[in-house]
Design an enzyme around this catalytic site. Sequence first.
Site, PDB file in Angstrom:
ATOM      1  N   GLU A 212       0.797  -1.372  -0.013  1.00 50.52           N
ATOM      2  CA  GLU A 212       0.099   0.066  -0.002  1.00 50.52           C
ATOM      3  C   GLU A 212       0.755   1.126   0.024  1.00 50.52           C
ATOM      4  O   GLU A 212       0.486   2.297  -0.765  1.00 50.52           O
ATOM      5  CB  GLU A 212      -1.011  -0.203   1.135  1.00 50.52           C
ATOM      6  CG  GLU A 212      -2.163  -1.274   1.261  1.00 50.52           C
ATOM      7  CD  GLU A 212      -1.445  -2.539   1.329  1.00 50.52           C
ATOM      8  OE1 GLU A 212      -0.380  -2.623   1.761  1.00 50.52           O
ATOM      9  OE2 GLU A 212      -2.328  -3.435   1.015  1.00 50.52           O
TER      10      GLU A 212
ATOM     11  N   HIS B 227     -11.616  -5.922   8.409  1.00 48.37           N
ATOM     12  CA  HIS B 227     -12.332  -5.631   7.141  1.00 48.37           C
ATOM     13  C   HIS B 227     -13.573  -4.646   7.379  1.00 48.37           C
ATOM     14  O   HIS B 227     -14.415  -4.953   7.066  1.00 48.37           O
ATOM     15  CB  HIS B 227     -12.685  -6.845   6.537  1.00 48.37           C
ATOM     16  CG  HIS B 227     -11.786  -7.717   6.225  1.00 48.37           C
ATOM     17  ND1 HIS B 227     -11.062  -8.851   7.032  1.00 48.37           N
ATOM     18  CD2 HIS B 227     -10.871  -8.007   4.950  1.00 48.37           C
ATOM     19  CE1 HIS B 227     -10.232  -9.508   6.306  1.00 48.37           C
ATOM     20  NE2 HIS B 227     -10.051  -9.102   4.999  1.00 48.37           N
TER      21      HIS B 227
HETATM   22  C1  TPP Z   1      -1.715  -5.098   4.237  1.00 52.44           C
HETATM   23  C2  TPP Z   1      -2.756  -5.927   3.612  1.00 52.44           C
HETATM   24  N1  TPP Z   1      -3.044  -5.655   2.329  1.00 52.44           N
HETATM   25  C3  TPP Z   1      -3.946  -6.198   1.610  1.00 52.44           C
HETATM   26  C4  TPP Z   1      -4.503  -7.336   2.083  1.00 52.44           C
HETATM   27  C5  TPP Z   1      -5.589  -7.982   1.350  1.00 52.44           C
HETATM   28  N2  TPP Z   1      -5.320  -9.327   0.898  1.00 52.44           N
HETATM   29  C6  TPP Z   1      -5.445 -10.408   1.825  1.00 52.44           C
HETATM   30  S1  TPP Z   1      -4.738 -11.696   1.186  1.00 52.44           S
HETATM   31  C7  TPP Z   1      -4.335 -11.018  -0.025  1.00 52.44           C
HETATM   32  C8  TPP Z   1      -3.190 -11.839  -1.113  1.00 52.44           C
HETATM   33  C9  TPP Z   1      -2.048 -12.505  -0.530  1.00 52.44           C
HETATM   34  O1  TPP Z   1      -1.478 -13.252  -1.247  1.00 52.44           O
HETATM   35  P1  TPP Z   1      -0.288 -14.009  -0.926  1.00 52.44           P
HETATM   36  O2  TPP Z   1       0.812 -13.130  -0.167  1.00 52.44           O
HETATM   37  O3  TPP Z   1       0.524 -14.532  -2.431  1.00 52.44           O
HETATM   38  O4  TPP Z   1      -0.903 -15.027  -0.151  1.00 52.44           O
HETATM   39  P2  TPP Z   1      -1.663 -16.630  -0.526  1.00 52.44           P
HETATM   40  O5  TPP Z   1      -3.098 -15.972  -0.266  1.00 52.44           O
HETATM   41  O6  TPP Z   1      -1.230 -16.729  -1.929  1.00 52.44           O
HETATM   42  O7  TPP Z   1      -1.456 -17.485   0.683  1.00 52.44           O
HETATM   43  C10 TPP Z   1      -4.504  -9.687  -0.044  1.00 52.44           C
HETATM   44  C11 TPP Z   1      -4.247  -8.718  -1.198  1.00 52.44           C
HETATM   45  C12 TPP Z   1      -4.518  -7.673   3.520  1.00 52.44           C
HETATM   46  N3  TPP Z   1      -4.760  -8.704   4.046  1.00 52.44           N
HETATM   47  N4  TPP Z   1      -3.433  -6.945   4.168  1.00 52.44           N
END
Ligand code: TPP
Lengths: 337, 421
Positions: A60, A129
Site C-alpha cells: 500500500e 475488514h
Molecule cells: C496489508 C494488506 N493488504 C491487503 C490485504 C488483502 N489481501 C488479503 S490476502 C491477499 C493476497 C495475499 O497473497 P499471498 O501473499 O500470495 O498469499 P496467499 O493468499 O497466496 O497465501 C490480499 C491482497 C491484506 N490482508 N493486508
Amino acid sequence: MPSMTMIQALNSAMDVMLERDPNVLVFGEDVGYFGGVFRCTAGLQKKYGINRVFDTPIAEGGIVGAAVGMGAYGLRPVVEIQFADYIYPAMDQLTSEAARLRYRSGGEFSAPITVRSPCGGGIYGGQTHSQSPEALFAHVCGLKTVMPSNPYDAKGLLIAAIEDDDPVVFFEPKRLYNGPFDGHHDRPVKPWAGHPLGEVPEGYYRIPLGQAAILRPGSAVTVLCYGTMVHVALAAVEESGVDAEVIDLRTLVPLDLETIENSVRKTGRCVVVHEATRTGGFGAELSAQVQEACFDYLEAPIERLTGWDTPYPLAHEWHYFPGPARVGAALKRALEY
Amino acid sequence: MTSSAAGGRGATAEGELRPLRFHVPEPKCRPGSSPDLSSIELPTQVLPRPAIDTPRERLHEYAYGLIRVLGDDHRASGDWAPSLDADQLRQGLRSMLLTRLFDQRMLRAQRTGKTSFYMQCTGEEAIAVAQAMALEPNDMCFPSYRQQGLLVARGWSLVDMMCQVYNNSADRMKGRQLPVMYSAKEAGFFSISGNLGTQAIQAVGWAMASAYKGDTRLAATWVGDGTTAEADFHYALTFAAVYRVPVLLNVVNNQWAISSFQGIAGGEATTFAARAIGYGLPGLRVDGNDFLAVYAATRWAIARARAGHGATVLELYTYRAAAHSSSDDPSGYRPDGEAACWPLGDPVERLKQHLIALGEWSEERHAALTEELTEEVKVAGKEAESHGTLGRQTPDPRTMFDDVFKDLPAHLLRQRDQLGN
Ligand SMILES: Cc1ncc(C[n+]2csc(CCOP(=O)(O)OP(=O)(O)O)c2C)c(N)n1
Ligand SMILES: [Mg+2]
C-alpha cells in the site's frame, strides 16, 4: 436514468474520467484484470488498456508512493486500497508526502491523487475488514476526506475528487455497495434499484467537495452523519417519529459548516452519528465546531453516537454497530434534555 | 506510456531519445484458454546439500535452482534425502490428510452458514506439516493464514480451531477474529494478523529476544508470494541479515495472490528466494509439494541458524489449488483446471506414492486412514458445533470490551454499561 449500485456508479465515474482525461490512471491490488475484489473497476482494463488500469504488488505504501510520483509528473492517478483497514502501510506517503508536497515545495509540486478505499462494517469482516479510519485522515492538514452514502453522490463526488488538484482520500462504505443498509440486519437486503439516489446519469457530472446534503428537512433536532450511518439515522428518525433534520456531510474535509450551522440554529439540538470509534473520532470535531458556532442556540448538549472504543468484533458485529435503536435513543435524549 | 517532450530534446551520441515505456506483467493463461503451465522451467541441475557453514556467497545458485528429493518414480534420491523412518513419513501423511479433510469440512460449514468465512490450504499441506515436523515443538511460528497445517501437525485440538472458525462461546478469541485467524501460544503459534506481512519482522524480533535471553527456541515465519512486496518483509530481511538472527524466513510461492499471478509480485524477473541475495542472506528454492524436500531444506536452515550462521530464506514453490478464500471465485482470473496441470503434483499423493513405493503403505491403508480421519474431523465438528456456530451461542457481548487494555479503563467501563445486559 439508469439505476446503478454504488459499485456501478463508482465504476462509471472512473470510466467517464478515463475517457475524458488521458492523465487518469487506475491501479491497485486485484484492480486490473479481475476488476477489484468488490468489482469497482470491472471492465476498465479491457476498455482502456493494461497501461492505464493495472494490478499492483501488495504494497500500500508503494501504491500511494507511486501515485505521488505520478501526480508530481502531472498525472491524476486513482488508486484503490483494497480495504481501509490496509491503508496504514501507506500512512507515511499520505500524511508526510501527499498531504504536504504542495506546502513544502511552495506550490512547485503537488499530488493530485485520489485514494479510494472501502470502509465500515456490517459484513462480518472482523477487525481487519470493518474499520472506519476517516478521522485519522481528516486530522491531516492537506488531505481532503470524502465519504459518500449513495450511488448518485458516489459518482459525482468521485469525479470531483479525481479533478481536484489536491490529494483526496475517498472512503466507500462497503455495506452500501449493493443497497441502502439501514442497520436492520435481520431484514431482507434492500437493493439500490428503485431508490431515488440509485438513479445515476451515464455521463459526466460532479458534486463539489465540501457541500453537505440535507436528506430530510426537520425542525426538532439536527442529525449530522455520513456513510452508512445516513441510512441508519433516516430509519431511526422515521421509527421514532422525531422531526429531525438529517444532514449527510459527504465531505469531512473541507467541511460544510454553513449548512450545519444554519440547521442547528434552527433546531437548537444536535446529534452526531458515526460508525467509527468514539475517542478522537470525527464526531468530536463536529461537536466542537457546532459548539463554537452555535453556542447561543443550543438547548441541549450535543449527543455523539458512535462505535464503541474497541476493535470491530466479528461475533458482536450488531452489538458494536450503532443501529437504529441506539440512534433513536440518542435522538430522544437530545429532545428530552 | 510515452514520455512527454521533457528531456527528449534532439539527438545524443546514441541517436534520438526514444519514448519511454513501462511493462505490466501478465500470466500466460486466463479464463477461456486451456491451462498451460509448460512455460514453467523446472531446474534439472541437482544441487548437493551444502555444509551448513557454507558462506552465503557460495550459495547463490540455490536461489535459482529447485531442491527436490522425490522423483517421478516416487523414490527419494540425492543427498538432501532426509533420514525419516516409515512411521515419521506416515505421521506426515496423516497430518497432511487431516489438514485437507479439516479444510473440506470447514468450507462446507461456511457454505451452510455456520461460519462467515474460510480459507483452505489445499495443495500446500506439505509446507506447514513438514516444517512443523522439522522444527522443535516449542520453536515459535509466525504464520500467515494459510499454515493451519502447523497446528494440525503439532497435534493442536481441532475442536479449538473449529470453535474459532465458528466464533462461538468456546472460542478463546472470544468471537472477535475473522475465522482462521487463530492464536495458540501453547502450540508456539503466534496470533495471525489480517494485515499481510506484519508477522515477518515480528518473528525476527522474537528470535532476537530468544537469542538475547540465551534461549534455544528459534522463530520461523511464513509469507505468501504476494506479501513479499510489503515493506515488513523487507524489514525482516534487513534486520535478520544485519543481526545474523536465528530465524527462518519462508516465502510460500503458491503462484497467486488472490487474482494476481506471482509476476505482479516480482516473480517474472527473478525468484523469491533470490530476494535474499541482495540482503546478504542465503536463499533456497524448494519444491513445496515434495514433503521430503521441504523437511530437508528446513532442517538445513535450522541447523545453520542454531550454529550461529543466521537466517535463511526458503522459497517454497507450490500452487494454490483452491480459491483464495470462501469469498473468492478463481474462474474469474485463471483457467479452470490449472491446479491439475501443476508440474509438481499434489503433496499428499506424492508422499502416499512414496510410502507405497517403499512397501510401507497401500491404497487400502490409505482409504482406511481417510475414513478414520474423516470420522475424527466429523466428531470434532459435532463437539465444536455444540458450543455454537456463527450467530448462535456467541460469547457474552460484554466481553467485547475486554483485552482492549489489560485493565478496563473508566471510559470503557462506561461504554460497557451503556451496552446494557
Ligand atoms: C496489508 C494488506 N493488504 C491487503 C490485504 C488483502 N489481501 C488479503 S490476502 C491477499 C493476497 C495475499 O497473497 P499471498 O501473499 O500470495 O498469499 P496467499 O493468499 O497466496 O497465501 C490480499 C491482497 C491484506 N490482508 N493486508
Ligand atoms: Mg500466494
